[in-house]
Design a protein around this motif. Structure first.
Motif, PDB file in Angstrom:
ATOM      1  N   ILE A 102     -14.554  -8.554  -4.450  1.00 55.89           N
ATOM      2  CA  ILE A 102     -14.496  -7.104  -4.626  1.00 55.89           C
ATOM      3  C   ILE A 102     -15.707  -6.700  -5.456  1.00 55.89           C
TER       4      ILE A 102
ATOM      5  N   ASN B  25     -10.374 -12.230  -5.318  1.00 53.14           N
ATOM      6  CA  ASN B  25      -8.934 -12.217  -5.060  1.00 53.14           C
ATOM      7  C   ASN B  25      -8.584 -13.441  -4.235  1.00 53.14           C
ATOM      8  N   ILE B  26      -7.482 -14.028  -4.562  1.00 55.73           N
ATOM      9  CA  ILE B  26      -7.125 -15.321  -3.978  1.00 55.73           C
ATOM     10  C   ILE B  26      -5.912 -15.171  -3.081  1.00 55.73           C
TER      11      ILE B  26
ATOM     12  N   GLN C  21      -3.140 -17.065  -0.233  1.00 56.85           N
ATOM     13  CA  GLN C  21      -2.571 -18.342   0.176  1.00 56.85           C
ATOM     14  C   GLN C  21      -1.567 -18.132   1.303  1.00 56.85           C
TER      15      GLN C  21
ATOM     16  N   ARG D 257      -4.258  -6.164   4.576  1.00 58.23           N
ATOM     17  CA  ARG D 257      -5.312  -5.181   4.809  1.00 58.23           C
ATOM     18  C   ARG D 257      -5.721  -4.602   3.479  1.00 58.23           C
ATOM     19  N   ILE D 258      -6.997  -4.637   3.200  1.00 59.01           N
ATOM     20  CA  ILE D 258      -7.515  -4.182   1.907  1.00 59.01           C
ATOM     21  C   ILE D 258      -8.564  -3.112   2.145  1.00 59.01           C
ATOM     22  N   LYS D 259      -8.411  -1.994   1.470  1.00 56.74           N
ATOM     23  CA  LYS D 259      -9.392  -0.905   1.535  1.00 56.74           C
ATOM     24  C   LYS D 259      -9.686  -0.443   0.104  1.00 56.74           C
ATOM     25  N   PRO D 260     -10.714   0.384  -0.100  1.00 52.77           N
ATOM     26  CA  PRO D 260     -11.015   0.791  -1.482  1.00 52.77           C
ATOM     27  C   PRO D 260      -9.849   1.542  -2.136  1.00 52.77           C
TER      28      PRO D 260
ATOM     29  N   TYR E 182      -5.834 -10.932 -14.169  1.00 56.55           N
ATOM     30  CA  TYR E 182      -5.523 -10.735 -12.762  1.00 56.55           C
ATOM     31  C   TYR E 182      -4.033 -10.513 -12.543  1.00 56.55           C
TER      32      TYR E 182
ATOM     33  N   TYR F 180       0.872 -12.032  -6.561  1.00 58.58           N
ATOM     34  CA  TYR F 180       2.119 -11.800  -5.854  1.00 58.58           C
ATOM     35  C   TYR F 180       2.500 -13.065  -5.113  1.00 58.58           C
TER      36      TYR F 180
ATOM     37  N   TYR G 233       0.979 -18.273  -4.564  1.00 55.26           N
ATOM     38  CA  TYR G 233       0.598 -17.086  -5.317  1.00 55.26           C
ATOM     39  C   TYR G 233      -0.759 -16.584  -4.859  1.00 55.26           C
ATOM     40  N   ASN G 234      -0.835 -15.335  -4.532  1.00 49.68           N
ATOM     41  CA  ASN G 234      -2.111 -14.709  -4.214  1.00 49.68           C
ATOM     42  C   ASN G 234      -2.571 -13.903  -5.412  1.00 49.68           C
ATOM     43  N   ILE G 235      -3.837 -13.960  -5.666  1.00 48.48           N
ATOM     44  CA  ILE G 235      -4.377 -13.382  -6.896  1.00 48.48           C
ATOM     45  C   ILE G 235      -5.254 -12.193  -6.556  1.00 48.48           C
ATOM     46  N   ILE G 236      -5.034 -11.104  -7.267  1.00 51.99           N
ATOM     47  CA  ILE G 236      -5.792  -9.887  -6.980  1.00 51.99           C
ATOM     48  C   ILE G 236      -6.434  -9.349  -8.239  1.00 51.99           C
ATOM     49  N   GLN G 237      -7.639  -8.838  -8.088  1.00 53.99           N
ATOM     50  CA  GLN G 237      -8.419  -8.384  -9.225  1.00 53.99           C
ATOM     51  C   GLN G 237      -9.042  -7.016  -8.917  1.00 53.99           C
ATOM     52  N   PRO G 238      -9.440  -6.318  -9.961  1.00 52.47           N
ATOM     53  CA  PRO G 238      -9.970  -4.965  -9.745  1.00 52.47           C
ATOM     54  C   PRO G 238     -11.478  -4.958  -9.511  1.00 52.47           C
ATOM     55  N   TYR G 239     -11.993  -3.807  -9.142  1.00 56.25           N
ATOM     56  CA  TYR G 239     -13.431  -3.577  -9.197  1.00 56.25           C
ATOM     57  C   TYR G 239     -13.901  -3.810 -10.634  1.00 56.25           C
TER      58      TYR G 239
ATOM     59  N   PRO H  82      -8.464  -2.435  -5.334  1.00 54.87           N
ATOM     60  CA  PRO H  82      -8.570  -1.874  -3.986  1.00 54.87           C
ATOM     61  C   PRO H  82      -7.164  -1.634  -3.425  1.00 54.87           C
TER      62      PRO H  82
ATOM     63  N   ILE I 278      -4.346  -2.398  -1.085  1.00 57.44           N
ATOM     64  CA  ILE I 278      -4.000  -3.639  -0.393  1.00 57.44           C
ATOM     65  C   ILE I 278      -2.634  -3.477   0.255  1.00 57.44           C
TER      66      ILE I 278
END
Lengths: 470, 470
Positions: free
Chosen positions: A48, A449-450, A452, A467-470, B43, B46, B448-454, B464, B466
């Motif tokens: 990102i 972002n990870i 699995q 699906r990821i958008k801004p 982070y 989910y 586990y999926n990892i998500i982070q910001p701008y 973003p 998601i």
């Protein structure tokens, strides 16, 4: 795992349908390659940043190990360990190279469907004027460490360590360790170990001897890779796994103007100069990376030095090699120097893609030369080298050893040098006083972002639809 | 950061509009609480499992630190370090508790809009018959370590360490360290340190003395927490950060029938029995966790032992405490034993939510008692305890010290004991011969999926958008 296996079977059928004229069965390769345990264990990730338009859309796929940047769609595909680097995707309003009056009506998207990419790199600078908004890969299987470099593919099989560079292929087989940059190809089989560059002004062709190819990148009866280059890569695979175990690594010390990707291996007594870019999955050990140089994805630089402004392209490998100023190392070049037999290359040289140098005694290459093919001795060198100014004089044809050139030598050199300059510029090698910013300066602010897959149940091994958008 | 700050301002305005009658300004709290550096650094993640319906939808939010499971929607919200555990969301066709003829027409979804949840836990077993398909939190600010336990919220402010339990609140303020389980509330202000349980059959009420509350969970003029319990939690915060640094931890050794979440801290000489569930963000140090026990989110068990079939609910804290068989530890109970002043609680006891025991000499509580409130000495104990069989006799009212009970004592105990049994069953404590599978057995196969910001640009600090589906 049922559904993942069914997915792979489906890809095999579709690719086979495209390649039926060659009686080539990809099933043989696929069923012997897939490491299902790793496809479950390895995570994929996407970046990102505020510098790239953001759109990721993953459906009915296994995308283990992949790295995504830019706009990407993946559907009904297995992608394992692929880098998919969308940072050179074109934007709405951009013109495609050489086609001035056809600006893109929307941002370009990498779109991968019904394909299996195995430990493959996909680089996004595509060159297909027919679909400027979509860089597409469909019904395609690519083997270990093949490079899909800005090339659209339909119904193709790429062998291990094959490179397809800025072109479009339809129903083609590209043999192991072949490099092709030849515009558009339909229903062609490219023999293993071919280095082939062609446009309207020139053609360059070289073929590795079968026994040499076999010992460096051969394949067995199920099309699995073997040989010195494959072993070299395989031996270092687990170094990368360590990087994936840790969320936040302490960044490698570098000048402010340089970027070392957190998924690169950097170790030993390594020095990183100004304006340097070390990309994800690059491997640097005990080396000096001079100002304005880059180490692209899957490159290896070990006990070596880059004098500066060097491009080490995807899959380039330097061991006990000292590379002069502004010298270019082409895709998958394997410069296998030894402590007692180093490789010294002068300033301003061009090492052609898929060049192998494997010397027993030290080899020295003077400045401003072009080299190619297989060089294991000083004698070999004589039939694999030409000074750039001599090549620039050629207007019809030239044959040296197994290399055949036709066309305009000076245009050939010019095209190369322009491209090198463009890569340096894009990578931030020329950054100064806040100008000429490139990947080295931009690539520092990225969050990963990870993702699995399901670990149990009927969807085991498949990733959820994201699906990821801004 | 501009947009993230604007988002928070917007939340503040909306909550304030809901709470205008109380002249309560959440801005004061919010502007002094938010740690923007951590909201950028931490982070969120989910879980993907084959046991839970999958739907995540995150939009225009910062969700740093959160853990999501089950179906969740988050829009225009800041969620920091919240656990959002959707594993008890109801499914299509399920009936809501006590409302037999109204089965859900689709799977239940947690929906959080225009809210700020700060280090908060959201547990998903909701009880709002008006919206069985949506467990909603809107226009709400919750402070440090408040528990949102199956409670829908509209226009509320929850103070530090407040718990709202299986109820519905509209335009309410719940003071620091208050526990409320009181059906539906409109436009109410609950004083700090209130423990209040009410239904059509009984009412239990207790209030902490102001000076005691102040020293354990006070707030300053900007509503920031301070005091012994806050310090206790704060001191251990960085132990969790280590867990977040590593992708794949070596699992803690446990029997096959037990689950220790990889985001739990487990250290010292700790022993985990059969059918044990240690949830994410539980903290276990040098303790024995007996068969069929659980340590829920944000619980701490230090130098203590659980005899077996113990429920240690969210935020329960046990230090130098020995807990008897089937004894229940309520939300946020703080049993602050010392090496020279341990706490021994017999079998079959109920430790009421938000009970504080802080002894100078060892305290022993006989079996089958109910205890509550603040106990610092043997004298205190006398006015904070009742044998369960005595309480069962009560039919109209009872006053002991600062505790007031009205209604049917035996129904009160029955409700508690049924709930404890239900929690044990849901958590897999009663698993045997392949039957009575629960979270302890199911929770083991999760990715586990990892998500982070701008990290830069105008969207800095925002995640973003998601959307994830199977």
């Amino acid at each position: 795992m049922e559904q993942l296996k069914r997915l792979n079977d489906r890809i095999v059928s579709r690719v086979n349908a495209n390649l039926s004229e060659f009686e080539f069965d990809t099933e043989n390769f696929v069923s012997n390659s897939l490491e299902y345990d790793k496809m479950l264990k390895f995570y994929a990730f996407y970046g990102i940043t505020s510098q790239h338009p953001l759109y990721f859309d993953f459906k009915n796929s296994n995308i283990a190990g992949s790295y995504f940047l830019g706009k990407c769609h993946v559907g009904r595909s297995s992608i394992y360990k692929s880098d998919i680097r969308g940072d050179e995707l074109k934007r709405k309003g951009d013109a495609i190279n050489g086609v001035e009056n056809l600006p893109l009506v929307e941002d370009e998207l990498i779109s991968i469907k019904d394909s299996l990419l195995y430990k493959t790199l996909v680089h996004s600078n595509s060159h297909n004027p027919e679909s400027p908004e979509e860089f597409g890969i469909r019904n395609t299987v690519s083997a270990h460490y093949s490079n899909i470099h800005g090339s659209t593919l339909e119904g193709c099989f790429l062998g291990p360590f094959a490179t397809v560079d800025m072109m479009n292929l339809h129903s083609c087989i590209v043999g192991n360790f072949s490099y092709v940059q030849a515009g558009e190809l339909f229903h062609r089989k490219i023999n293993p170990g071919t280095v082939w560059i062609r446009n309207s002004n020139f053609e360059f062709k070289y073929n590795f001897k079968k026994e040499i190819l076999d010992s460096f990148v051969g394949v067995n009866e199920t099309y699995q890779p073997r040989g010195i280059i494959y072993d070299f890569v395989k031996e270092r695979e687990q170094e990368y796994e360590k990087l994936f175990d840790v969320m936040n690594l302490k960044p490698i010390e570098t000048p402010d103007s340089s970027a070392v990707n957190r998924y690169a291996v950097v170790r030993g007594n390594t020095k990183i100069g100004e304006n340097v870019l070390v990309s994800q999955r690059a491997f640097i050990d005990n080396s000096i990376i001079g100002h304005g140089s880059n180490a692209q994805e899957n490159s290896y630089i070990i006990n070596s030095s880059l004098a500066g402004l060097n491009v080490t392209t995807h899959g380039g490998k330097l061991i006990y090699s000292n590379i002069g100023l502004e010298t270019y190392i082409g895709f998958n070049a394997f410069l296998n120097g030894k402590p007692e037999a180093s490789i010294d290359i002068g300033d301003g040289c061009i090492v052609m893609p898929h060049t192998i140098i494997n010397p027993d005694v030290s080899i020295e290459i003077p400045e401003n030369n072009l080299i190619w093919g297989y060089i294991s001795s000083k004698e070999d060198l004589e039939s694999h080298i030409i000074p750039l100014d001599e090549l620039a004089e050629i207007r019809d044809s030239l044959k040296i050893g197994k290399m055949a050139f036709t066309g305009n030598g000076s245009v050939f050199i010019d095209v190369f040098q322009k491209r090198i300059k463009q890569v340096l510029l894009a990578n931030g090698a020329l950054f100064a006083n806040g100008e000429n910013c490139g990947h080295a300066q931009d690539g520092q602010n990225i969050s990963y972002n990870i993702i699995q897959p399901y670990t149990t149940g009927t969807l085991q091994g498949l990733y959820p639809s994201i699906r990821i958008k801004p």
